[in-house]
Scaffold this active site. Structure first.
Site, mmCIF file in Angstrom:
data_model
loop_
_atom_site.group_PDB
_atom_site.id
_atom_site.type_symbol
_atom_site.label_atom_id
_atom_site.label_comp_id
_atom_site.label_asym_id
_atom_site.label_seq_id
_atom_site.Cartn_x
_atom_site.Cartn_y
_atom_site.Cartn_z
ATOM 1 N N SER A 128 49.451 92.423 52.595
ATOM 2 C CA SER A 128 48.384 92.288 51.605
ATOM 3 C C SER A 128 48.757 91.269 50.552
ATOM 4 O O SER A 128 49.931 91.077 50.249
ATOM 5 C CB SER A 128 48.073 93.622 50.923
ATOM 6 O OG SER A 128 47.060 93.424 49.956
ATOM 7 N N LYS A 182 48.271 100.151 55.468
ATOM 8 C CA LYS A 182 47.523 98.960 55.019
ATOM 9 C C LYS A 182 46.021 99.260 54.995
ATOM 10 O O LYS A 182 45.296 98.846 54.081
ATOM 11 C CB LYS A 182 47.806 97.765 55.929
ATOM 12 C CG LYS A 182 46.885 96.556 55.694
ATOM 13 C CD LYS A 182 47.183 95.858 54.385
ATOM 14 C CE LYS A 182 46.130 94.895 53.857
ATOM 15 N NZ LYS A 182 45.539 93.931 54.721
ATOM 16 N N HIS A 185 45.346 101.309 51.974
ATOM 17 C CA HIS A 185 45.434 100.385 50.836
ATOM 18 C C HIS A 185 44.084 99.688 50.638
ATOM 19 O O HIS A 185 43.554 99.617 49.529
ATOM 20 C CB HIS A 185 46.541 99.350 51.087
ATOM 21 C CG HIS A 185 46.470 98.144 50.200
ATOM 22 N ND1 HIS A 185 45.552 97.137 50.391
ATOM 23 C CD2 HIS A 185 47.187 97.778 49.112
ATOM 24 C CE1 HIS A 185 45.697 96.208 49.453
ATOM 25 N NE2 HIS A 185 46.699 96.582 48.673
ATOM 26 N N ASN A 186 43.513 99.183 51.712
ATOM 27 C CA ASN A 186 42.235 98.487 51.601
ATOM 28 C C ASN A 186 41.111 99.442 51.203
ATOM 29 O O ASN A 186 40.213 99.060 50.446
ATOM 30 C CB ASN A 186 41.886 97.797 52.922
ATOM 31 C CG ASN A 186 42.711 96.538 53.136
ATOM 32 O OD1 ASN A 186 43.798 96.407 52.590
ATOM 33 N ND2 ASN A 186 42.212 95.613 53.928
ATOM 34 N N GLU A 189 41.362 99.878 47.653
ATOM 35 C CA GLU A 189 40.883 98.625 47.045
ATOM 36 C C GLU A 189 39.346 98.634 46.924
ATOM 37 O O GLU A 189 38.797 98.280 45.878
ATOM 38 C CB GLU A 189 41.375 97.466 47.922
ATOM 39 C CG GLU A 189 40.869 96.087 47.576
ATOM 40 C CD GLU A 189 41.316 95.077 48.667
ATOM 41 O OE1 GLU A 189 42.501 95.063 49.046
ATOM 42 O OE2 GLU A 189 40.453 94.315 49.140
#
Ligand code: NDP
Length: 474
Positions: A128, A182, A185-186, A189
């Site tokens: 990222s 990941k 994480h997104n 976000e």
């Protein structure tokens, strides 16, 4: 000379990752399906370090020292499978293929299992930080075997972002763990961005501030507990003037948000794992609603409240800051819950505090706040939710009156704030002494004999709703 590592796929991400490696003194082999990209990279940036350009996969593989470390940075999905199929036959047991693309963790699990049969390590790796991060230090989330991390970790840690010397890179866990983390994480976000968007909307439509004034509010927030990359760039975007119209840039952008899929995957996976991630789901749905132009056009004349502005008095910006901070804590609590559930389901043994540690810099959600999350897991590695951490519980307790007022104001004025509202509902649900789920169970037993449990006795029970309504134990 042999290359320590190789990168195939030299679009923005791969090119910048290769340059980052070269700048750190690692000779790097470079390859791309269309060799013009390879040539361009070496011509433009060849003086940044040692690049070994290869025109063919065979040349590329031959230029790598053993065990070979081969980073694939191509379009996720079928192209990744095509590239693996092309390179795997050229590799030997002990070699490593690192997939740095945004793969779905289920694909990573499948690829890892199949390459393991050939003795090749497949290392699904979340990266990222976008283009800029890839060049100057991303947050890196590698999955795969511990052996592969022993050979790759030092290189990846070397090129990652650092916080006080600590790399924003660690071994997440086996097979798909890196891509799973990941993905979440997104998802976080998405949630963070939606909450910021709602804050802007309220400051504009309820408090009547202009975009440039709101930019100043965000700049102030960025000096406090909300300090983060996303708040920082929000102020930049809001302060930007459109050259063509001379008006605020944000007013000339079509209000239909797009998505590439990792937010959707986070929610789909959460549904499968049975983890409530309402904040992330509402963020995905908010983008979806925005994109339904016909639906919005058809609904434009539906009645709203009589009062549509001016409901926000002095101190409203402070109240929004509190609502944002509290909702953000909920969003992260939900995301970390999903990480812990995924880790349990797939046996990954992920350390959630280590994830907070490697997200402190390099990635899109980088923020001062993540160090608090790291500290929360350090204090209690098994905490069931971040909301009960002493620091976060106090912050939310302090913010909650303002948070409720902000949701009330939004509701009264007809300004959608699904992120704030769902976060608050989650908080109140967790707090509740009793939930109406008891009634839901009664209904389910009534129409489907699905049975229920009692608060005062063990076992399953069913009431004979169609008969004399006596209760039977099962
Ligand atoms: P793209 O996703 O646009 O992919 C372009 C690259 O893929 C080119 O090198 C292209 O080669 C190659 N490619 C496509 N199809 C094939 C194929 N069938 N065989 C061989 N090569 C193929 O590039 P990005 O740099 O934007 O992203 C790379 C990966 O990183 C993606 O998985 C993306 O999701 C992920 N990622 C991207 C981020 C970003 O900010 N952009 C952030 C984090 C991750 P050719 O030049 O020959 O067409």
């Amino acid at each position: 000379e042999q290359a320590r590592i190789g990168v195939t796929g030299l679009a923005v991400m791969g090119r910048n990752l290769a340059r980052n490696l070269a700048r750190h003194g690692h000779p790097v082999a470079v390859h791309n399906r269309t060799s013009a990209r390879t040539k361009a990279l070496v011509e433009e940036f060849g003086d940044e370090g040692t690049f070994l350009p290869a025109e063919t996969p065979e040349q590329f593989v031959a230029s790598l020292e053993r065990p070979r470390r081969l980073v694939v940075m191509v379009k996720a999905g079928a192209p990744t499978d095509a590239v693996i199929e092309e390179f795997a036959p050229l590799l030997e047991p002990g070699d490593m293929i690192v997939d740095g693309g945004n793969a779905h963790f289920a694909d990573t699990r499948r690829r890892e299992a199949s390459l393991r049969e050939r003795g090749v390590h497949f290392v699904g790796t979340g990266i990222s930080g976008g283009e800029e991060g890839a060049l100057n230090g991303p947050s890196i989330m590698p999955g795969g075997s511990p052996e592969s991390y022993a050979a790759l970790g030092p290189l990846l840690e070397d090129i990652s972002a650092k916080v006080d010397g600590t790399p924003c890179c660690t071994h997440v866990g086996p097979d798909g763990a890196g891509h799973f983390v990941k993905m979440v994480h997104n998802g976080i976000e998405y949630s963070d961005m939606q909450l910021i968007a709602e804050s802007y909307d309220l400051l504009r439509r309820a408090a009547g501030l202009a975009p440039a004034e709101i930019a100043e509010v965000f700049r102030t927030w960025n000096t406090g507990r909300l300090e983060s990359y996303l708040i920082e760039i929000t102020a930049e975007v809001l302060a930007h003037t459109d050259a063509a119209t001379g008006g605020p840039f944000v007013d000339v952008v079509l209000d239909q948000a797009e998505q590439k899929g990792t937010g959707r995957w986070t929610v789909q996976t959460a549904l499968d794992l049975g983890v409530p991630v309402g904040g992330i789901a509402e963020a995905v749905f908010a983008r979806s609603v925005s994109g339904h132009a016909d639906l919005r056009e058809a609904s434009r004349n539906l009645p709203g409240p009589a009062r549509t502005g001016g409901g926000a008095g002095a101190g409203f910006a402070d109240a929004v800051e509190k609502a944002l901070y509290a909702s953000k804590i909920v969003a992260y609590a939900q995301g970390f819950h999903e990480i812990q559930a995924g880790s349990a389901e797939y046996g990954w043994n992920i350390d959630p505090g280590a994830m907070a540690t490697i997200w402190r810099d390099g990635c899109i959600i980088r923020a001062r706040f993540l160090d608090r999350i790291r500290a929360a897991y350090e204090a209690d590695p098994h905490t069931p939710t971040l909301l009960t951490d002493a620091h976060f519980a106090e912050a939310v307790g302090d913010a909650q009156d303002a948070w409720r007022e902000v949701v009330v104001t939004a509701t009264r004025l007809g300004i959608p704030a699904p992120g704030f509202a769902t976060a608050l509902a989650y908080y109140d649900s967790l707090r509740a002494d009793r939930l109406p789920a008891a009634l839901t169970q009664g209904q389910r037993d009534f129409f489907g004999a699905h049975t229920y449990r009692r608060v005062d006795r063990d076992g399953s029970f069913h009431t004979l709703w169609g008969g004399d309504r006596t209760e039977v134990g099962t």
